[in-house]
Design a protein around this motif. Structure first.
Motif, PDB file in Angstrom:
ATOM      1  N   GLU A  56       0.880  -1.152  -0.084  1.00  0.00           N
ATOM      2  CA  GLU A  56       0.060   0.104   0.039  1.00  0.00           C
ATOM      3  C   GLU A  56       0.876   1.192  -0.129  1.00  0.00           C
ATOM      4  O   GLU A  56       0.683   2.115  -0.657  1.00  0.00           O
ATOM      5  CB  GLU A  56      -0.921   0.035   1.266  1.00  0.00           C
ATOM      6  CG  GLU A  56      -2.054  -1.232   1.048  1.00  0.00           C
ATOM      7  CD  GLU A  56      -2.835  -1.125   2.245  1.00  0.00           C
ATOM      8  OE1 GLU A  56      -4.063  -1.626   2.378  1.00  0.00           O
ATOM      9  OE2 GLU A  56      -2.438  -0.578   3.383  1.00  0.00           O
ATOM     10  N   THR A  57       1.999   1.115   0.682  1.00  0.00           N
ATOM     11  CA  THR A  57       2.667   2.330   1.021  1.00  0.00           C
ATOM     12  C   THR A  57       3.910   2.576  -0.347  1.00  0.00           C
ATOM     13  O   THR A  57       4.500   3.408  -0.571  1.00  0.00           O
ATOM     14  CB  THR A  57       3.438   2.364   2.115  1.00  0.00           C
ATOM     15  OG1 THR A  57       4.419   1.211   2.311  1.00  0.00           O
ATOM     16  CG2 THR A  57       2.614   2.679   3.583  1.00  0.00           C
ATOM     17  N   GLY A  58       4.156   1.369  -0.911  1.00  0.00           N
ATOM     18  CA  GLY A  58       4.714   1.306  -2.029  1.00  0.00           C
ATOM     19  C   GLY A  58       6.484   1.206  -1.846  1.00  0.00           C
ATOM     20  O   GLY A  58       7.264   1.511  -2.680  1.00  0.00           O
ATOM     21  N   PHE A  59       6.745   0.851  -0.523  1.00  0.00           N
ATOM     22  CA  PHE A  59       8.191   1.020  -0.261  1.00  0.00           C
ATOM     23  C   PHE A  59       8.591  -0.241  -1.047  1.00  0.00           C
ATOM     24  O   PHE A  59       8.394  -1.402  -0.723  1.00  0.00           O
ATOM     25  CB  PHE A  59       8.569   1.003   1.275  1.00  0.00           C
ATOM     26  CG  PHE A  59       9.894   0.988   1.630  1.00  0.00           C
ATOM     27  CD1 PHE A  59      10.627   2.400   1.363  1.00  0.00           C
ATOM     28  CD2 PHE A  59      10.522  -0.051   1.980  1.00  0.00           C
ATOM     29  CE1 PHE A  59      11.736   2.471   1.677  1.00  0.00           C
ATOM     30  CE2 PHE A  59      11.863   0.135   2.248  1.00  0.00           C
ATOM     31  CZ  PHE A  59      12.671   1.262   2.203  1.00  0.00           C
ATOM     32  N   PRO A  60       9.735  -0.039  -1.783  1.00  0.00           N
ATOM     33  CA  PRO A  60      10.315  -1.372  -2.312  1.00  0.00           C
ATOM     34  C   PRO A  60      11.282  -2.503  -1.833  1.00  0.00           C
ATOM     35  O   PRO A  60      12.237  -1.890  -0.778  1.00  0.00           O
ATOM     36  CB  PRO A  60      11.414  -0.547  -3.549  1.00  0.00           C
ATOM     37  CG  PRO A  60      10.756   0.743  -3.644  1.00  0.00           C
ATOM     38  CD  PRO A  60      10.561   0.873  -1.954  1.00  0.00           C
ATOM     39  N   VAL A  61      10.779  -3.476  -1.470  1.00  0.00           N
ATOM     40  CA  VAL A  61      11.471  -4.567  -0.655  1.00  0.00           C
ATOM     41  C   VAL A  61      11.339  -5.783  -1.595  1.00  0.00           C
ATOM     42  O   VAL A  61      10.553  -6.325  -2.147  1.00  0.00           O
ATOM     43  CB  VAL A  61      10.511  -4.906   0.566  1.00  0.00           C
ATOM     44  CG1 VAL A  61      11.248  -6.167   1.367  1.00  0.00           C
ATOM     45  CG2 VAL A  61      10.411  -3.673   1.392  1.00  0.00           C
ATOM     46  N   TRP A  62      12.459  -6.428  -1.345  1.00  0.00           N
ATOM     47  CA  TRP A  62      12.781  -7.914  -2.038  1.00  0.00           C
ATOM     48  C   TRP A  62      13.092  -8.566  -0.880  1.00  0.00           C
ATOM     49  O   TRP A  62      13.994  -8.338  -0.116  1.00  0.00           O
ATOM     50  CB  TRP A  62      13.951  -7.780  -3.089  1.00  0.00           C
ATOM     51  CG  TRP A  62      13.448  -7.083  -4.339  1.00  0.00           C
ATOM     52  CD1 TRP A  62      13.294  -7.611  -5.635  1.00  0.00           C
ATOM     53  CD2 TRP A  62      13.221  -5.598  -4.587  1.00  0.00           C
ATOM     54  NE1 TRP A  62      12.737  -6.815  -6.497  1.00  0.00           N
ATOM     55  CE2 TRP A  62      12.737  -5.697  -6.136  1.00  0.00           C
ATOM     56  CE3 TRP A  62      13.439  -4.548  -3.754  1.00  0.00           C
ATOM     57  CZ2 TRP A  62      12.588  -4.383  -6.631  1.00  0.00           C
ATOM     58  CZ3 TRP A  62      13.219  -3.483  -4.502  1.00  0.00           C
ATOM     59  CH2 TRP A  62      12.751  -3.074  -5.846  1.00  0.00           C
ATOM     60  N   ALA A  63      12.725  -9.886  -1.042  1.00  0.00           N
ATOM     61  CA  ALA A  63      12.833 -10.982   0.185  1.00  0.00           C
ATOM     62  C   ALA A  63      12.890 -12.248  -0.225  1.00  0.00           C
ATOM     63  O   ALA A  63      12.276 -12.656  -1.427  1.00  0.00           O
ATOM     64  CB  ALA A  63      11.926 -10.504   1.160  1.00  0.00           C
ATOM     65  N   ARG A  64      13.346 -13.349   0.407  1.00  0.00           N
ATOM     66  CA  ARG A  64      13.113 -14.482   0.479  1.00  0.00           C
ATOM     67  C   ARG A  64      11.701 -15.285   0.729  1.00  0.00           C
ATOM     68  O   ARG A  64      11.396 -16.141   0.280  1.00  0.00           O
ATOM     69  CB  ARG A  64      14.267 -15.259   1.100  1.00  0.00           C
ATOM     70  CG  ARG A  64      14.401 -16.851   0.982  1.00  0.00           C
ATOM     71  CD  ARG A  64      15.480 -17.326   1.738  1.00  0.00           C
ATOM     72  NE  ARG A  64      16.638 -17.072   0.867  1.00  0.00           N
ATOM     73  CZ  ARG A  64      17.237 -17.936  -0.228  1.00  0.00           C
ATOM     74  NH1 ARG A  64      16.560 -18.840  -0.647  1.00  0.00           N
ATOM     75  NH2 ARG A  64      18.362 -17.442  -0.702  1.00  0.00           N
ATOM     76  N   ALA A  65      10.971 -14.470   1.550  1.00  0.00           N
ATOM     77  CA  ALA A  65       9.926 -14.983   2.147  1.00  0.00           C
ATOM     78  C   ALA A  65       9.190 -13.922   2.861  1.00  0.00           C
ATOM     79  O   ALA A  65       9.610 -13.000   3.000  1.00  0.00           O
ATOM     80  CB  ALA A  65      10.289 -16.158   3.130  1.00  0.00           C
ATOM     81  N   ILE A  66       7.638 -14.255   3.026  1.00  0.00           N
ATOM     82  CA  ILE A  66       6.706 -13.304   3.829  1.00  0.00           C
ATOM     83  C   ILE A  66       6.425 -14.280   4.785  1.00  0.00           C
ATOM     84  O   ILE A  66       5.786 -15.304   4.662  1.00  0.00           O
ATOM     85  CB  ILE A  66       5.784 -13.087   2.976  1.00  0.00           C
ATOM     86  CG1 ILE A  66       6.121 -12.156   1.737  1.00  0.00           C
ATOM     87  CG2 ILE A  66       4.706 -12.233   3.802  1.00  0.00           C
ATOM     88  CD1 ILE A  66       5.026 -11.606   0.968  1.00  0.00           C
TER      89      ILE A  66
END
Length: 243
Positions: A124-134
């Motif tokens: 919703e805020t659009g902050f760019p994050v890349w990750a292995r898992a949620i």
């Protein structure tokens, strides 16, 4: 190295970082001889996000996000957090509060070889994050790690100040010392591909543009008209069809 937070790091020039970001992950990866890619398991939490910035590296203990608070305090405008655990862990190290902290410090994105949480708010805020898992699994604050030291994140070595380029194709790391040369190579590749598109629109084929037709003939490819006289598909699979 553990127990150290380096305050001052060298960064590539903003113009070079911007150029690499505009080129995108796939082009940059090709431009530096197909090196620097993080493992494909590192995926965007916010689809469509694109970012390029200087790496602030963070070495963290499994299930412990203490050093993120140290690292984000040291973030400068245009930086990207790159987080690597000392042992595999997919707990939720980062969420909406730390994303807000990053944004207020001028950070432009974050990459985690771990899990993150608050995915809906991040989108919703659009902050760019890349990750292995949620993962909603929380973390503790007990073990001291390090900030701005060399790390291995998802199979790629990352030094503080290296350029991080990330988009829907994944994440690629460009060593700071090579950033200018890679940016030039990426721009040359873009110009070459633009010229190829123009030739395709004019009616040429990729086989001719890339000079692949002669190589295929040398490898034995033959073009024939009409159906081949194979008895049936099983004969082909069995290797019994006539040649």
């Amino acid at each position: 190295m553990s127990g150290v937070a380096v305050r001052t790091i060298e960064r590539a020039s903003p113009a070079i970082i911007e150029s690499l970001g505009a080129a995108g992950v796939a082009t940059v990866h090709e431009a530096q001889a197909r090196t620097g890619m993080l493992a494909h398991a590192i995926r965007p939490v916010v689809p469509g996000a694109r970012v390029a910035g200087s790496a602030v590296t963070v070495l963290v203990a499994p299930g412990d996000n203490w050093m993120l608070h140290v690292a984000i305090e040291l973030v400068q405008p245009g930086d990207v957090l790159v987080v690597a655990p000392t042992s595999p862990c997919e707990d939720g190290y980062f969420g909406d509060i730390l994303a807000e902290f990053m944004r207020l410090r001028g950070g432009v994105g974050a990459v985690f070889d771990t899990g993150v949480r608050d995915a809906t708010t991040l989108r919703e805020t659009g902050f760019p994050v890349w990750a292995r898992a949620i993962s909603a699994q929380g973390t503790v604050k007990e073990t001291v790690g390090s900030v701005n030291v060399p790390v291995v994140c998802a199979g790629a070595r990352v030094n503080p100040g290296d350029v991080v380029v990330a988009d829907d194709d994944g994440v690629v790391i460009v060593p700071r010392q090579r950033a200018e040369a890679v940016a030039a190579s990426a721009q040359a590749r873009i110009e070459k591909e633009d010229a190829m598109r123009a030739r395709l629109r004019a009616g040429e084929t990729t086989l001719d543009i890339l000079g692949l037709r002669e190589a295929l003939a040398a490898k034995g490819l033959r073009y024939v008209d009409g159906p081949l006289p194979w008895p049936d598909d099983r004969a082909i699979l069995d290797g019994a069809a006539p040649r």
